[in-house]
Design a protein around this motif. Structure first.
Motif, PDB file in Angstrom:
ATOM      1  N   MET A   1      -4.296  11.240  -0.521  1.00 11.87           N
ATOM      2  CA  MET A   1      -4.227  12.619  -0.989  1.00 11.87           C
ATOM      3  C   MET A   1      -5.571  13.056  -1.581  1.00 11.87           C
ATOM      4  N   HIS A   2      -6.191  12.146  -2.279  1.00 12.09           N
ATOM      5  CA  HIS A   2      -7.460  12.455  -2.942  1.00 12.09           C
ATOM      6  C   HIS A   2      -8.536  12.776  -1.918  1.00 12.09           C
ATOM      7  N   ARG A   3      -8.455  12.103  -0.785  1.00 11.40           N
ATOM      8  CA  ARG A   3      -9.417  12.342   0.271  1.00 11.40           C
ATOM      9  C   ARG A   3      -9.369  13.801   0.721  1.00 11.40           C
ATOM     10  N   PHE A   4      -8.217  14.413   0.611  1.00 14.87           N
ATOM     11  CA  PHE A   4      -8.072  15.815   1.007  1.00 14.87           C
ATOM     12  C   PHE A   4      -8.137  16.753  -0.195  1.00 14.87           C
ATOM     13  N   GLY A   5      -8.684  16.242  -1.269  1.00 15.66           N
ATOM     14  CA  GLY A   5      -8.847  17.096  -2.441  1.00 15.66           C
ATOM     15  C   GLY A   5      -7.559  17.293  -3.208  1.00 15.66           C
ATOM     16  N   LEU A   6      -6.552  16.500  -2.901  1.00 17.14           N
ATOM     17  CA  LEU A   6      -5.289  16.628  -3.632  1.00 17.14           C
ATOM     18  C   LEU A   6      -5.141  15.456  -4.590  1.00 17.14           C
ATOM     19  N   HIS A   7      -4.012  15.421  -5.263  1.00 16.56           N
ATOM     20  CA  HIS A   7      -3.746  14.416  -6.282  1.00 16.56           C
ATOM     21  C   HIS A   7      -2.580  13.557  -5.811  1.00 16.56           C
ATOM     22  N   GLY A   8      -2.530  12.314  -6.224  1.00 17.25           N
ATOM     23  CA  GLY A   8      -1.422  11.438  -5.844  1.00 17.25           C
ATOM     24  C   GLY A   8      -0.076  12.072  -6.112  1.00 17.25           C
ATOM     25  N   LYS A   9      -0.034  12.873  -7.169  1.00 13.70           N
ATOM     26  CA  LYS A   9       1.236  13.503  -7.522  1.00 13.70           C
ATOM     27  C   LYS A   9       1.549  14.709  -6.626  1.00 13.70           C
ATOM     28  N   SER A  10       0.552  15.173  -5.850  1.00  9.01           N
ATOM     29  CA  SER A  10       0.804  16.315  -4.961  1.00  9.01           C
ATOM     30  C   SER A  10       1.803  15.963  -3.873  1.00  9.01           C
ATOM     31  N   PHE A  11       1.901  14.667  -3.592  1.00 11.55           N
ATOM     32  CA  PHE A  11       2.727  14.302  -2.454  1.00 11.55           C
ATOM     33  C   PHE A  11       4.194  14.628  -2.700  1.00 11.55           C
ATOM     34  N   LEU A  12       4.608  14.569  -3.959  1.00 17.37           N
ATOM     35  CA  LEU A  12       6.017  14.855  -4.274  1.00 17.37           C
ATOM     36  C   LEU A  12       6.386  16.308  -3.949  1.00 17.37           C
ATOM     37  N   PRO A  13       5.631  17.295  -4.452  1.00 15.32           N
ATOM     38  CA  PRO A  13       5.952  18.675  -4.071  1.00 15.32           C
ATOM     39  C   PRO A  13       5.864  18.897  -2.561  1.00 15.32           C
ATOM     40  N   MET A  14       4.881  18.261  -1.924  1.00 12.66           N
ATOM     41  CA  MET A  14       4.723  18.484  -0.491  1.00 12.66           C
ATOM     42  C   MET A  14       5.894  17.901   0.276  1.00 12.66           C
ATOM     43  N   LEU A  15       6.359  16.777  -0.214  1.00 11.51           N
ATOM     44  CA  LEU A  15       7.530  16.149   0.389  1.00 11.51           C
ATOM     45  C   LEU A  15       8.742  17.057   0.225  1.00 11.51           C
TER      46      LEU A  15
ATOM     47  N   ARG B   1       4.704   4.671  -8.930  1.00 10.13           N
ATOM     48  CA  ARG B   1       4.145   3.709  -7.966  1.00 10.13           C
ATOM     49  C   ARG B   1       3.792   4.416  -6.663  1.00 10.13           C
ATOM     50  N   ALA B   2       4.662   5.340  -6.260  1.00 11.15           N
ATOM     51  CA  ALA B   2       4.417   6.058  -5.015  1.00 11.15           C
ATOM     52  C   ALA B   2       3.139   6.884  -5.134  1.00 11.15           C
ATOM     53  N   ALA B   3       2.966   7.543  -6.275  1.00 11.45           N
ATOM     54  CA  ALA B   3       1.742   8.322  -6.493  1.00 11.45           C
ATOM     55  C   ALA B   3       0.529   7.390  -6.473  1.00 11.45           C
ATOM     56  N   PHE B   4       0.714   6.196  -7.051  1.00 17.12           N
ATOM     57  CA  PHE B   4      -0.354   5.187  -7.056  1.00 17.12           C
ATOM     58  C   PHE B   4      -0.744   4.816  -5.622  1.00 17.12           C
ATOM     59  N   LEU B   5       0.272   4.604  -4.785  1.00 17.80           N
ATOM     60  CA  LEU B   5       0.010   4.210  -3.400  1.00 17.80           C
ATOM     61  C   LEU B   5      -0.612   5.351  -2.590  1.00 17.80           C
ATOM     62  N   MET B   6      -0.198   6.576  -2.888  1.00 22.47           N
ATOM     63  CA  MET B   6      -0.601   7.703  -2.058  1.00 22.47           C
ATOM     64  C   MET B   6      -1.894   8.378  -2.505  1.00 22.47           C
ATOM     65  N   ASP B   7      -2.349   8.048  -3.707  1.00 26.68           N
ATOM     66  CA  ASP B   7      -3.461   8.828  -4.258  1.00 26.68           C
ATOM     67  C   ASP B   7      -4.717   8.786  -3.407  1.00 26.68           C
ATOM     68  N   ARG B   8      -5.013   7.643  -2.843  1.00 25.03           N
ATOM     69  CA  ARG B   8      -6.263   7.530  -2.089  1.00 25.03           C
ATOM     70  C   ARG B   8      -6.260   8.518  -0.930  1.00 25.03           C
TER      71      ARG B   8
END
Lengths: 248, 696
Positions: free
Chosen positions: B385-399, B376-383
């Protein structure tokens, strides 16, 4: 069976069939056909026409005296008629249905008329009959088909097609993409059209033609979307959802 | 050998845990950043080795996980392949089973999460299913370890007497096409039982198999040519693209199997509770605040609660160091004494002190993953993250990077696309890691007024994040441009996690940190100890300096000796040598030497500052060191220093892990030099710009 045997008895080459056809057409316009008329119509030398006429005469398909008029025998007229009707059906198929230019349609028909079996001919005729007589057949589908630009490779698929010929109210109303579904709306997947890697993933996840899809919710900002298919839930980016056509 | 295959979220790893208990080993597949779990167990006196394949939805060749799974199944002759399926999403899960059977494996089917399926009212005719498939079927509840014994005995039987799985029914048209291609593979080295599978791959013009088969000579070429002809034929006859056609056949098989064996269908309202929770937690307005609150809670626990055990560990190591120095007189083997005290104990301490943070962070992440909130978090964050060329799932490693960059980089494994993974990996050091916190704790109060301290600390973190996202976008547009990975992700129903599963996950990852990062950090600590300790300053110089400064007490003498020794050491000499390069940034040789030291581990900077500023004491909370820094450098130089330390030179462990996870030195070098150059430019602009504007 009997008919087939008779055909086999007098198997004709394509060019002989063409001569029969030409003679039939000429004798319809004028009472008789002459060698030079035939040569002109078929754009060949008079010498080769007379050679062919000798061959046809020996097969009993025409009556021909040297320097005389040419007449079809009963059997010759039957064979000529058969080829001509094939020619007409094929020409109208290429021209009317497939929307080809008249001269190209003629050319294709001339090439194919000699090889069309009776059964295939019958199917063609049935198809035309169906189009003309069935009240349920959509009246405008030919126009839609002719207007569809994807045939010329201008658009990927009909669902994004912006060609005016494609825009028919009823037709357009029922077809849309997953992305355009409203909250809680259900649709049936018609076509999955995105880049190969993404598409394979969509197919793996069960996004297949014929499957029902439900729009559950969207993330803040409307992207990605959250959908339900057959009891499980998936998220898709807007651009991926736009590539999947559905029927509501 | 037993291989466990399954789709993501099917409970594959729980089943692996239930089978193997604590006998496990987590590593990587060679050359790719895909995790490989191995374990073993004993059953009725026999030993079974188990490999847990990465979770994949199908056996195609698009992601590294899929390629690894497919290769493992084709190359290594597994005695038994256990296919784990999610009983609550049967049709989709069974597609993988169909493929494994098609691949010619000796298969056992584990219907996992059977309890949830039963609770939802779904019941299957297992005997009929076994008969239709020609392979054993077991119901399991892996997270509660139910069915594990049964499964073990079924595996044992299957290993001894391989069953004869019936080839999946894929329809006449496809079967005929496959048989025709198969017959041409007879002259190649493709194994008999795998021919049908390889034929299917050729039909799909698979980019891995096609060249492979072509390299097999005449027969291979013929098979590939035949596949091309048949592909065209099928596409023309059906009007469907070949991949759709084949996918539909597999789904058809799975669907048919479910329809025939299902005795009672699940109620439609089975997900009611989960859906109700989602209506609140993933709400368009409430979703993001809730997400931020969850993240805040995890960080609060990680850092605030983590502080207590960190204190104990620090005290423990201090006690150990005291114990050694008290019982080991200065005069006996002083070199070795220094190595043990300053190299080994300090090095090990440096690794272990972050363990509480890492353990707690990983526990929090395991909780998010196992409840299903992570998706769900990836779902919420994807927009975003995607804007910066990343993936919704990128937020977890970055966190995770806020805790420590090393596990953050390891967490990029969850990303499917190589490019997404590389981008995330390369910008990750910009997320201000836990090891940099002591530096900020030293520098921020030294250079900024009390009212400015909290906002400054926040600004440092924020600046790092903004810079990371901008760089990600830049990388995406330049060196790492290309097709993006799809964001087709399953959103599993919420589940109540078991403590056991979360603890196992937490321990696995923490251990990976200790082993991989720990060994590197320890090694580099010893190396850094050497370059900062040798060569020693001349004793007469030290005496002269002491005399000149008229220092009488012992403490003062020691600190002067330490300062001079560091200045004479390799690190100090390097610092002095490159001082001119850093002069425009407002740094002197002392800061440069400290930064060289911080390459070992970021927090070493604090200790080095202590030494070069003649205080001999390394406690970050030392008021006197702060005062000393404030006296020697302007606030502008301080800001420039903070920026440089935030951006430049990821620590040695980060470089090592990036090299290992990306598979190429190229990327580690790009990360190292790219970030250092960027840091230099930014610090230069800030310092020189500040001077021009009259600050400092």
């Amino acid at each position: 069976m009997a008919k087939k045997n008779r055909d086999q008895e007098i198997k004709l080459s394509a060019s002989l069939e063409d001569y029969l056809e030409t003679i039939l057409q000429l004798t319809r316009a004028k009472p008789v056909a002459r060698i030079k008329d035939i040569a002109r119509a078929r754009d060949v030398k008079a010498g080769s026409v007379s050679a062919a006429m000798k061959r046809l005469e020996s097969l009993g398909l025409i009556r021909y005296e040297r320097n005389e008029y040419i007449e079809l025998t009963v059997e010759g007229a039957r064979r000529a008629q058969k080829v001509l009707s094939r020619h007409l059906v094929l020409t109208s198929f290429f021209e009317e249905i497939l929307d080809m230019p008249a001269d190209e349609a003629e050319e294709e028909a001339c090439a194919m008329e000699h090889h069309l079996s009776d059964a295939a001919m019958d199917k063609f005729v049935r198809f035309f009959e169906f189009l003309r007589t069935c009240p349920g057949a959509p009246s405008n589908f030919l126009e839609l088909f002719h207007g569809c630009r994807r045939l010329d490779g201008e658009a990927e698929c009909g669902f994004h097609c912006s060609d005016p010929a494609c825009i028919d109210d009823e037709w357009q109303k029922n077809r849309t993409t997953i992305n355009a579904l409203e909250h809680g709306q259900e649709g049936t997947i018609m076509h999955v059209g995105t880049a190969p890697a993404i598409r394979q993933r969509l197919l793996d996840m069960g996004i297949l033609p014929g499957v029902k899809v439900n729009m559950e919710r969207r993330a803040p900002g409307g992207d990605p979307v959250w959908i339900r298919i057959e009891g499980y839930q998936l998220s898709l980016r807007r651009e991926e959802a736009e590539g999947v056509a559905v029927e509501v | 050998m037993i291989v466990i295959a399954g789709q993501p979220n099917a409970g594959k790893t729980s089943l692996f845990n239930a089978l193997t208990g604590s006998n496990r080993n987590v590593g990587n597949y060679p050359g790719v950043t895909v995790e490989r779990r191995e374990g073993k167990y004993r059953f009725e006196g026999k030993r079974y080795d188990v490999v847990d394949l990465p979770g994949t939805y199908s056996l195609s060749s698009f992601s590294p996980e899929e390629r690894v799974a497919q290769k493992e199944l084709l190359d290594h002759t597994a005695d038994v392949v256990v296919v784990v399926v999610d009983s609550t999403a049967l049709t989709r899960s069974l597609v993988l089973l169909a493929q494994v059977i098609h691949l010619g494996a000796n298969t056992v089917l584990a219907l996992n999460m059977s309890d949830e399926a039963h609770a939802a009212g779904q019941f299957l005719d297992l005997d009929l299913m076994e008969e239709l498939l020609g392979c054993p079927v077991v119901e399991t509840e892996a997270h509660k370890r139910v069915g594990a014994q049964k499964l073990k005995s079924v595996i044992a039987r299957a290993a001894e007497q391989p069953g004869e799985p019936r080839p999946p029914v894929l329809g006449e048209r496809l079967s005929k096409a496959l048989m025709s291609i198969e017959s041409m593979l007879a002259n190649t080295s493709v194994k008999h039982e795998q021919r049908s599978w390889v034929a299917c791959k050729l039909l799909l013009s698979d980019r891995e198999f096609t060249p492979l088969v072509e390299s097999q000579g005449e027969g291979g070429f013929e098979a590939v040519a035949q596949a091309a002809v048949l592909r065209k034929q099928i596409e023309e006859q059906t009007g469907e693209d070949i991949s759709v056609f084949v996918a539909e056949r597999y789904h058809g098989f799975a669907h048919g199997l479910v329809t025939e064996t299902i005795q009672q269908r699940p109620r439609d309202d089975a997900r009611v509770l989960s859906d109700a929770v989602d209506r609140v937690l993933v709400h368009r307005v409430l979703g993001l605040p809730f997400f931020l609150a969850v993240m805040y809670a995890i960080f609060w626990v990680t850092f605030t609660v983590g502080e207590y055990p960190m204190g104990w560990i620090e005290n423990g190591f201090a006690f150990l160091a005291d114990l050694v120095s008290a019982n080991w007189p200065d005069s006996t083997a002083p070199e070795l004494r220094s190595l043990v005290l300053d190299g080994v104990i300090a090095g090990v301490g440096g690794v272990v002190v972050f363990l509480p943070n890492i353990v707690l962070l990983f526990f929090g992440l395991a909780l998010l993953e196992d409840t299903g909130y992570m998706a769900r978090a990836a779902f919420l964050m994807d927009r975003l993250m995607h804007r910066f060329g990343l993936h919704g799932k990128s937020f977890l490693p970055m966190l995770t990077g806020f805790g420590c960059t090393v596990p953050g980089i390891m967490a990029t494994r969850t990303l499917e696309n190589e490019r997404d993974r590389l981008v995330t990996m390369l910008v990750l050091p910009l997320m201000s890691c836990g090891a940099r916190l002591p530096i900020w704790m030293l520098l921020v109060p030294a250079f900024f007024a009390p009212s400015m301290r909290a906002p400054m600390l926040g600004a440092i973190y924020l600046f790092g994040v903004i810079l990371a996202l901008s760089l990600a976008l830049l990388l995406r547009k330049t060196v790492l441009s290309g097709e993006e990975a799809p964001f087709v992700m399953e959103l599993p129903p919420y589940r109540v996690p078991t403590l056991r599963a979360m603890l196992i996950k937490m321990m696995e990852r923490s251990w990976l940190y200790v082993r991989k990062a720990g060994t590197v950090i320890l090694g580099i600590s010893i190396l850094m100890w050497f370059v900062t300790s040798y060569p020693k300053a001349d004793a007469r110089d030290i005496d002269q300096q002491i005399a000149a400064d008229q220092v009488t007490h012992q403490e003062g003498r020691d600190s002067i000796a330490a300062t001079l020794n560091l200045k004479e050491s390799f690190a100090g000499r390097l610092g002095v040598a490159i001082e001119p390069v850093f002069k425009p940034l407002g740094f002197d040789w002392k800061l440069v030497t400290g930064m060289i030291g911080s390459f070992a581990a970021k927090e070493v900077f604090v200790a080095q500052m202590g030494i070069v500023h003649s205080l001999g004491e390394s406690g970050g909370r030392s008021e006197s060191l702060r005062e000393d820094l404030a006296r020697n450098y302007s606030s502008l130089a301080g800001a420039s220093l903070i920026l440089f330390l935030l951006i430049a030179t990821p620590c040695m462990a980060t470089v090592a892990v990036t090299r290992r996870e990306s598979g190429k030195w190229k990327w580690a070098a790009l990360q190292f030099f790219g970030l250092t150059v960027l840091a230099y430019i930014i610090s230069l602009v800030v310092y020189q710009g500040g001077l021009l504007l009259g600050f400092g």
